[in-house]
Scaffold this motif. Structure first.
Motif, PDB file in Angstrom:
ATOM      1  N   PHE A   1      -3.785   1.350  -0.732  1.00 49.51           N
ATOM      2  CA  PHE A   1      -3.041   2.455  -1.313  1.00 49.51           C
ATOM      3  C   PHE A   1      -3.985   3.586  -1.718  1.00 49.51           C
ATOM      4  O   PHE A   1      -3.816   4.751  -1.314  1.00 49.51           O
TER       5      PHE A   1
ATOM      6  N   GLU B   1       4.427   6.707  -2.289  1.00 47.51           N
ATOM      7  CA  GLU B   1       4.245   5.716  -3.341  1.00 47.51           C
ATOM      8  C   GLU B   1       3.646   4.443  -2.737  1.00 47.51           C
ATOM      9  O   GLU B   1       3.617   4.269  -1.506  1.00 47.51           O
ATOM     10  N   LYS B   2       3.171   3.565  -3.573  1.00 49.31           N
ATOM     11  CA  LYS B   2       2.695   2.263  -3.110  1.00 49.31           C
ATOM     12  C   LYS B   2       3.857   1.487  -2.491  1.00 49.31           C
ATOM     13  O   LYS B   2       4.962   1.490  -3.013  1.00 49.31           O
ATOM     14  N   SER B   3       3.603   0.816  -1.388  1.00 48.02           N
ATOM     15  CA  SER B   3       4.615  -0.049  -0.791  1.00 48.02           C
ATOM     16  C   SER B   3       4.599  -1.408  -1.486  1.00 48.02           C
ATOM     17  O   SER B   3       3.532  -2.012  -1.674  1.00 48.02           O
ATOM     18  N   TYR B   4       5.786  -1.858  -1.870  1.00 45.27           N
ATOM     19  CA  TYR B   4       5.926  -3.195  -2.460  1.00 45.27           C
ATOM     20  C   TYR B   4       6.497  -4.189  -1.452  1.00 45.27           C
ATOM     21  O   TYR B   4       7.074  -5.205  -1.830  1.00 45.27           O
TER      22      TYR B   4
ATOM     23  N   GLY C   1       8.896   2.380  -4.242  1.00 43.60           N
ATOM     24  CA  GLY C   1       7.981   2.126  -3.141  1.00 43.60           C
ATOM     25  C   GLY C   1       8.311   2.968  -1.925  1.00 43.60           C
ATOM     26  O   GLY C   1       8.497   4.178  -2.025  1.00 43.60           O
ATOM     27  N   TRP C   2       8.430   2.333  -0.776  1.00 44.22           N
ATOM     28  CA  TRP C   2       8.769   3.050   0.448  1.00 44.22           C
ATOM     29  C   TRP C   2      10.277   3.073   0.718  1.00 44.22           C
ATOM     30  O   TRP C   2      10.718   3.519   1.780  1.00 44.22           O
TER      31      TRP C   2
ATOM     32  N   THR D   1       1.178   7.281  -7.375  1.00 40.73           N
ATOM     33  CA  THR D   1       0.275   8.003  -6.480  1.00 40.73           C
ATOM     34  C   THR D   1      -0.541   9.041  -7.229  1.00 40.73           C
ATOM     35  O   THR D   1      -1.693   9.323  -6.874  1.00 40.73           O
TER      36      THR D   1
ATOM     37  N   GLU E   1       1.430  -3.482  -0.164  1.00 38.12           N
ATOM     38  CA  GLU E   1       0.117  -2.870  -0.050  1.00 38.12           C
ATOM     39  C   GLU E   1      -0.799  -3.378  -1.159  1.00 38.12           C
ATOM     40  O   GLU E   1      -0.353  -3.572  -2.297  1.00 38.12           O
ATOM     41  N   THR E   2      -2.052  -3.537  -0.848  1.00 38.68           N
ATOM     42  CA  THR E   2      -3.024  -3.755  -1.909  1.00 38.68           C
ATOM     43  C   THR E   2      -3.353  -2.413  -2.556  1.00 38.68           C
ATOM     44  O   THR E   2      -3.153  -1.349  -1.959  1.00 38.68           O
ATOM     45  N   LYS E   3      -3.867  -2.480  -3.765  1.00 36.67           N
ATOM     46  CA  LYS E   3      -4.282  -1.246  -4.425  1.00 36.67           C
ATOM     47  C   LYS E   3      -5.409  -0.577  -3.637  1.00 36.67           C
ATOM     48  O   LYS E   3      -5.504   0.659  -3.588  1.00 36.67           O
TER      49      LYS E   3
END
Length: 210
Positions: free
Chosen positions: A130, A87-90, A23-24, A157, A125-127
């Protein structure tokens, strides 16, 4: 002029070997990852004509930025960082053990609303969010006249980079997935006659210098 974009997923990073959520979380490349990045840089140098200026974009995450810097040395190109390529944040799971996330993650339904699905992780984050930021980044990156571009990013991503490239509507990305291993190269191409866009190569694993 035709346009070719090489999308690189960063090679092995410390969170991979430590089994942590990426993620981040700002993990760095491992020694293997740095060697792999140098190999990717050499391969891209053989594919991009030396007399053609190439633009190089990267997520601002450390592991992606390190990869891009190595590639930039091979191409003689400066890196343009863009946080929208992350990347997507979790959320609070970023940097925690992957097992911690796996035990709490709520998968999306098979049908119905998937883009704003609550995965059960605070601050994730929601899809939808993102995908929207990646689409916005791609709109700017592809608007220019450069014929050769390199984008260094992350595995998840990549899906939305490809979706944006082929003109998939945001409303449809809730079910799409283009899988890629770390250290891969995907090739996107637009011809100069019909201006059709294609995914020429998906997630090519670079293991030797061609």
């Amino acid at each position: 002029m035709p346009k070719t974009i090489y999308v690189v997923t960063h090679p092995e990073a410390s969170h991979h070997v430590e089994r942590l959520v990426g993620g981040w979380y700002d993990s760095d490349l491992t020694a293997n990852g740095r060697r792999h990045a140098r190999l990717i840089g050499r391969v891209l140098r053989t594919r991009i004509p030396s007399d053609v200026p190439a633009e190089l974009f990267s997520s601002d995450s450390l592991r992606a930025r390190r990869t891009a810097e190595v590639i930039g040395e091979s191409l003689g190109t400066d890196v343009i960082t863009d946080p929208r390529l992350r990347e997507k944040s979790y959320g609070i799971a970023d940097g925690r053990p992957q097992s911690w996330l796996d035990a709490r993650f709520v998968p999306p339904p098979r049908s119905g609303e998937r883009l704003v699905h609550d995965e059960g992780i605070p601050a994730a984050e929601t899809k939808a969010g993102f995908a929207a930021r990646v689409f916005a980044a791609m709109a700017e990156i592809t608007a220019g006249d450069a014929t050769h571009q390199v984008i260094v990013t992350h595995g998840f991503t990549l899906t939305f980079i490809i979706a944006a490239w082929i003109g998939m509507p945001l409303s449809a990305v809730g079910v799409v997935n283009f899988r890629a291993e770390p250290g891969s190269i995907s090739t996107l191409h637009e011809d100069d006659y019909f201006h059709n866009r294609q995914l020429s190569v998906l997630a090519e694993r670079v293991t030797s210098y061609d």
